[in-house]
Scaffold this motif. Structure first.
Motif, PDB file in Angstrom:
ATOM      1  N   ARG A   1       0.774  -1.299   0.120  1.00 44.45           N
ATOM      2  CA  ARG A   1      -0.091  -0.263  -0.007  1.00 44.45           C
ATOM      3  C   ARG A   1       0.895   1.232  -0.127  1.00 44.45           C
ATOM      4  NH1 ARG A   1      -3.219   3.634   2.926  1.00 44.45           N
ATOM      5  NH2 ARG A   1      -5.433   3.293   2.471  1.00 44.45           N
ATOM      6  N   VAL A   2       0.429   2.304  -0.645  1.00 44.33           N
ATOM      7  CA  VAL A   2       1.157   3.692  -0.671  1.00 44.33           C
ATOM      8  C   VAL A   2       1.399   4.169   0.727  1.00 44.33           C
ATOM      9  CG1 VAL A   2       1.132   5.782  -1.600  1.00 44.33           C
ATOM     10  CG2 VAL A   2       0.794   3.995  -3.130  1.00 44.33           C
ATOM     11  N   ALA A   3       2.615   4.676   1.059  1.00 45.83           N
ATOM     12  CA  ALA A   3       2.693   5.009   2.416  1.00 45.83           C
ATOM     13  C   ALA A   3       2.928   6.530   2.482  1.00 45.83           C
ATOM     14  CB  ALA A   3       4.016   4.281   2.992  1.00 45.83           C
ATOM     15  N   SER A   4       3.452   6.879   1.144  1.00 45.48           N
ATOM     16  CA  SER A   4       3.430   8.348   1.314  1.00 45.48           C
ATOM     17  C   SER A   4       3.336   9.041  -0.414  1.00 45.48           C
ATOM     18  CB  SER A   4       4.802   8.834   1.841  1.00 45.48           C
ATOM     19  OG  SER A   4       5.915   8.128   0.902  1.00 45.48           O
ATOM     20  N   ILE A   5       3.200  10.415  -0.397  1.00 46.64           N
ATOM     21  CA  ILE A   5       3.245  11.020  -1.677  1.00 46.64           C
ATOM     22  C   ILE A   5       4.409  12.154  -1.594  1.00 46.64           C
ATOM     23  CG2 ILE A   5       1.880  12.055  -3.457  1.00 46.64           C
ATOM     24  CD1 ILE A   5      -0.641  11.412  -1.800  1.00 46.64           C
ATOM     25  N   GLN A   6       5.276  12.233  -2.427  1.00 47.76           N
ATOM     26  CA  GLN A   6       6.490  13.293  -2.341  1.00 47.76           C
ATOM     27  C   GLN A   6       6.039  13.962  -3.660  1.00 47.76           C
ATOM     28  OE1 GLN A   6      11.127  14.102  -3.027  1.00 47.76           O
ATOM     29  NE2 GLN A   6      10.426  12.157  -2.139  1.00 47.76           N
ATOM     30  N   ASN A   7       5.329  15.348  -3.042  1.00 49.93           N
ATOM     31  CA  ASN A   7       5.033  16.490  -3.996  1.00 49.93           C
ATOM     32  C   ASN A   7       5.487  17.746  -3.356  1.00 49.93           C
ATOM     33  OD1 ASN A   7       3.538  14.676  -5.353  1.00 49.93           O
ATOM     34  ND2 ASN A   7       1.733  15.637  -5.243  1.00 49.93           N
ATOM     35  N   GLU A   8       5.865  18.714  -4.246  1.00 48.01           N
ATOM     36  CA  GLU A   8       5.957  20.060  -4.106  1.00 48.01           C
ATOM     37  C   GLU A   8       4.960  20.604  -3.099  1.00 48.01           C
ATOM     38  OE1 GLU A   8       7.491  24.235  -6.030  1.00 48.01           O
ATOM     39  OE2 GLU A   8       6.989  22.779  -7.299  1.00 48.01           O
ATOM     40  N   TYR A   9       5.338  21.261  -2.139  1.00 46.46           N
ATOM     41  CA  TYR A   9       4.651  21.947  -1.246  1.00 46.46           C
ATOM     42  C   TYR A   9       5.461  23.260  -0.618  1.00 46.46           C
ATOM     43  CZ  TYR A   9       0.914  23.121   1.885  1.00 46.46           C
ATOM     44  OH  TYR A   9      -0.326  23.701   2.642  1.00 46.46           O
ATOM     45  N   ASN A  10       4.813  24.329  -0.946  1.00 49.13           N
ATOM     46  CA  ASN A  10       5.350  25.473  -0.088  1.00 49.13           C
ATOM     47  C   ASN A  10       4.461  26.805  -0.146  1.00 49.13           C
ATOM     48  OD1 ASN A  10       5.875  27.137  -2.739  1.00 49.13           O
ATOM     49  ND2 ASN A  10       7.327  25.298  -3.117  1.00 49.13           N
ATOM     50  N   LEU A  11       4.851  27.764   0.536  1.00 44.96           N
ATOM     51  CA  LEU A  11       3.955  28.833   0.597  1.00 44.96           C
ATOM     52  C   LEU A  11       3.542  29.538  -0.760  1.00 44.96           C
ATOM     53  CD1 LEU A  11       5.746  30.999   3.379  1.00 44.96           C
ATOM     54  CD2 LEU A  11       3.402  29.800   3.459  1.00 44.96           C
ATOM     55  N   LEU A  12       4.245  29.298  -1.892  1.00 43.34           N
ATOM     56  CA  LEU A  12       3.891  29.585  -3.299  1.00 43.34           C
ATOM     57  C   LEU A  12       3.187  28.592  -3.971  1.00 43.34           C
ATOM     58  CD1 LEU A  12       7.168  31.521  -4.045  1.00 43.34           C
ATOM     59  CD2 LEU A  12       5.340  32.571  -3.206  1.00 43.34           C
ATOM     60  N   TYR A  13       3.194  27.303  -3.599  1.00 40.21           N
ATOM     61  CA  TYR A  13       2.867  26.294  -4.445  1.00 40.21           C
ATOM     62  C   TYR A  13       1.725  25.345  -3.445  1.00 40.21           C
ATOM     63  CZ  TYR A  13       2.260  22.809  -7.981  1.00 40.21           C
ATOM     64  OH  TYR A  13       1.721  21.645  -8.687  1.00 40.21           O
ATOM     65  N   ARG A  14       0.544  25.446  -3.185  1.00 43.23           N
ATOM     66  CA  ARG A  14      -0.135  24.596  -2.335  1.00 43.23           C
ATOM     67  C   ARG A  14      -1.385  23.715  -3.031  1.00 43.23           C
ATOM     68  NH1 ARG A  14      -1.546  28.771   2.637  1.00 43.23           N
ATOM     69  NH2 ARG A  14      -2.685  27.148   3.087  1.00 43.23           N
ATOM     70  N   SER A  15      -1.062  23.271  -3.945  1.00 46.64           N
ATOM     71  CA  SER A  15      -2.164  22.280  -4.666  1.00 46.64           C
ATOM     72  C   SER A  15      -2.561  21.196  -3.595  1.00 46.64           C
ATOM     73  CB  SER A  15      -1.807  21.902  -6.228  1.00 46.64           C
ATOM     74  OG  SER A  15      -0.598  21.339  -6.117  1.00 46.64           O
ATOM     75  N   PHE A  16      -1.669  20.941  -2.949  1.00 46.86           N
ATOM     76  CA  PHE A  16      -1.984  19.639  -2.145  1.00 46.86           C
ATOM     77  C   PHE A  16      -3.215  19.752  -0.994  1.00 46.86           C
ATOM     78  CE2 PHE A  16      -1.302  16.216   0.723  1.00 46.86           C
ATOM     79  CZ  PHE A  16      -0.670  14.956   0.164  1.00 46.86           C
ATOM     80  N   ASP A  17      -3.428  21.088  -0.902  1.00 44.51           N
ATOM     81  CA  ASP A  17      -4.292  21.351   0.224  1.00 44.51           C
ATOM     82  C   ASP A  17      -5.724  20.845  -0.091  1.00 44.51           C
ATOM     83  OD1 ASP A  17      -2.470  22.940   1.854  1.00 44.51           O
ATOM     84  OD2 ASP A  17      -3.107  24.750   0.838  1.00 44.51           O
ATOM     85  N   LEU A  18      -6.032  20.708  -1.504  1.00 40.66           N
ATOM     86  CA  LEU A  18      -7.269  20.403  -1.829  1.00 40.66           C
ATOM     87  C   LEU A  18      -7.575  18.675  -1.906  1.00 40.66           C
ATOM     88  CD1 LEU A  18      -7.370  23.233  -4.587  1.00 40.66           C
ATOM     89  CD2 LEU A  18      -8.529  23.333  -2.322  1.00 40.66           C
ATOM     90  N   ASP A  19      -7.672  18.333  -3.164  1.00 44.05           N
ATOM     91  CA  ASP A  19      -8.015  16.775  -3.239  1.00 44.05           C
ATOM     92  C   ASP A  19      -7.007  15.960  -2.737  1.00 44.05           C
ATOM     93  OD1 ASP A  19      -8.970  18.404  -5.831  1.00 44.05           O
ATOM     94  OD2 ASP A  19     -10.298  16.795  -5.567  1.00 44.05           O
ATOM     95  N   LEU A  20      -5.816  16.298  -2.687  1.00 43.56           N
ATOM     96  CA  LEU A  20      -4.611  15.445  -2.302  1.00 43.56           C
ATOM     97  C   LEU A  20      -4.991  15.243  -0.899  1.00 43.56           C
ATOM     98  CD1 LEU A  20      -1.920  15.736  -4.803  1.00 43.56           C
ATOM     99  CD2 LEU A  20      -2.576  13.631  -3.823  1.00 43.56           C
ATOM    100  N   ALA A  21      -5.079  16.585  -0.078  1.00 45.49           N
ATOM    101  CA  ALA A  21      -5.064  16.564   1.189  1.00 45.49           C
ATOM    102  C   ALA A  21      -6.388  15.607   1.784  1.00 45.49           C
ATOM    103  CB  ALA A  21      -5.598  17.822   1.858  1.00 45.49           C
TER     104      ALA A  21
END
Length: 347
Positions: A202-222
């Motif tokens: 099973r997938v344990a983690s997702i390594q994606n870019e995340y910073n104050l200027l790029y927060r796409s993870f806040d939505l569906d991926l969160a």
């Protein structure tokens, strides 16, 4: 140092992860060893690398040096068991890595065996798919992203092939857990569903870019992260160094990433100037170091498993690691929210 459990694996990782992509170009082997010594002495038990590294810049001549430097450090110190080690299989596009072909079963097996040899170890704790074969909206791809041309049948077959192969390698003891990188919510959920249906890792983690200027993870991926217990490993928490302010007003410090990868992967462009200034001003108003503000913010996010820092100097490394001790006040968090509302995705 705070530690978090990686997905449902039972593997405990420090909330600060030592990134390595400058080792072999911007950093020598001795400097890489010094960084690893300091990190472990200060509670960091998690290193992230990739067969592709170093990336500043990428080249056939230096590819693999980063893993090699980690391997020589393990050999010298005997501290392999003190470290949770993550690496990645490269996707298509680099002709000097498996002729640039897409990730497939044979490629994964070859990549794992080669990484194990370079790393001078007989197991990898977390093995990650660096980017999907079908493409990704990361790497500044969001502006032209169009999923309508993707082949669903082919994509699902490829995910099945990857999971089958990764399951084989887990059974063989070569890897302990699996993760994704530069993935979407749909892709991550498909990996999870197929793995559960077939009894595969099973997938344990997702390594994606995340910073104050790029927060796409806040939505569906969160949402996926919350419901499926898949934590984020945030890369580029300083947006390639931009959030330190060193590139403001056209600055290009000698030896910095901005003098090597000149637009810092498409991040360094005029639209980032105003929000970066706003974050720098916010940090100054509250007596905070700008880099520590940016990293400490990532650590407040409920989906964060670990924040991957990268440094070319020991001074930078010490500053970044010390962000673990920075607590952001409600006023600072409100300030961040206000700036984000004005500049939701400037890079």
């Amino acid at each position: 140092m705070k530690y978090n459990t990686l997905g449902r694996t039972g593997i405990s990782v420090s909330e600060i992860c030592l990134g390595t992509m400058t080792w072999g170009t911007q950093n020598t082997e001795a400097q890489a060893h010094e960084q690893m010594d300091y990190a472990v002495e200060n509670g960091v038990n998690f290193f992230d690398t990739a067969e592709l590294y170093p990336t500043t810049p990428v080249s056939a001549e230096t590819q693999g040096l980063t893993e090699d430097y980690i391997g020589t450090w393990f050999q010298k110190t005997g501290k392999r068991k003190d470290v949770v080690l993550a690496t990645k299989v490269a996707g298509s596009g680099r002709p000097y890595i498996r002729n640039g072909r897409d990730i497939d079963a044979d490629g994964i097996r070859e990549a794992v065996d080669t990484s194990l040899k370079r790393l001078r170890t007989d197991y990898i704790d977390l093995y990650q798919v660096h980017w999907p074969n079908r493409g990704t909206y990361h790497f500044r791809g969001a502006w032209g992203f169009d999923a309508s041309g993707q082949d669903t049948v082919r994509t699902l077959a490829e995910i099945n092939e990857k999971l089958d192969t990764l399951g084989e390698l887990v059974k063989a003891g070569k890897i302990r857990a699996i993760g994704l990188s530069n993935e979407s919510a749909w892709g991550t959920q498909k990996y999870i569903d197929l793995a559960e249906a077939k009894g595969l890792p099973r997938v344990a983690s997702i390594q994606n870019e995340y910073n104050l200027l790029y927060r796409s993870f806040d939505l569906d991926l969160a949402e996926v992260a919350h419901h499926e217990n898949v934590g984020l490993l945030a890369y580029s928490p300083l947006a390639g160094g931009i959030l330190t302010g060193k590139y403001q007003n056209g600055g290009r410090p000698a030896g910095s990433r901005g003098t090597i990868n000149t637009d810092i992967g498409g991040r360094l462009q005029p639209l980032q100037e105003a929000p970066v200034k706003a974050y720098l001003d916010l940090a100054a108003q509250h007596g905070l170091d700008a880099a520590q503000l940016a990293i400490a913010f990532t650590l407040t996010r409920p989906f964060m498993a670990s924040c991957i820092i990268g440094a070319t100097t020991m001074e930078q490394l010490k500053t970044d690691v010390a962000a673990k001790d920075v607590t952001l006040s409600d006023d600072v968090l409100k300030g961040i929210a206000a700036i984000h509302r004005l500049y939701p995705m400037p890079i």
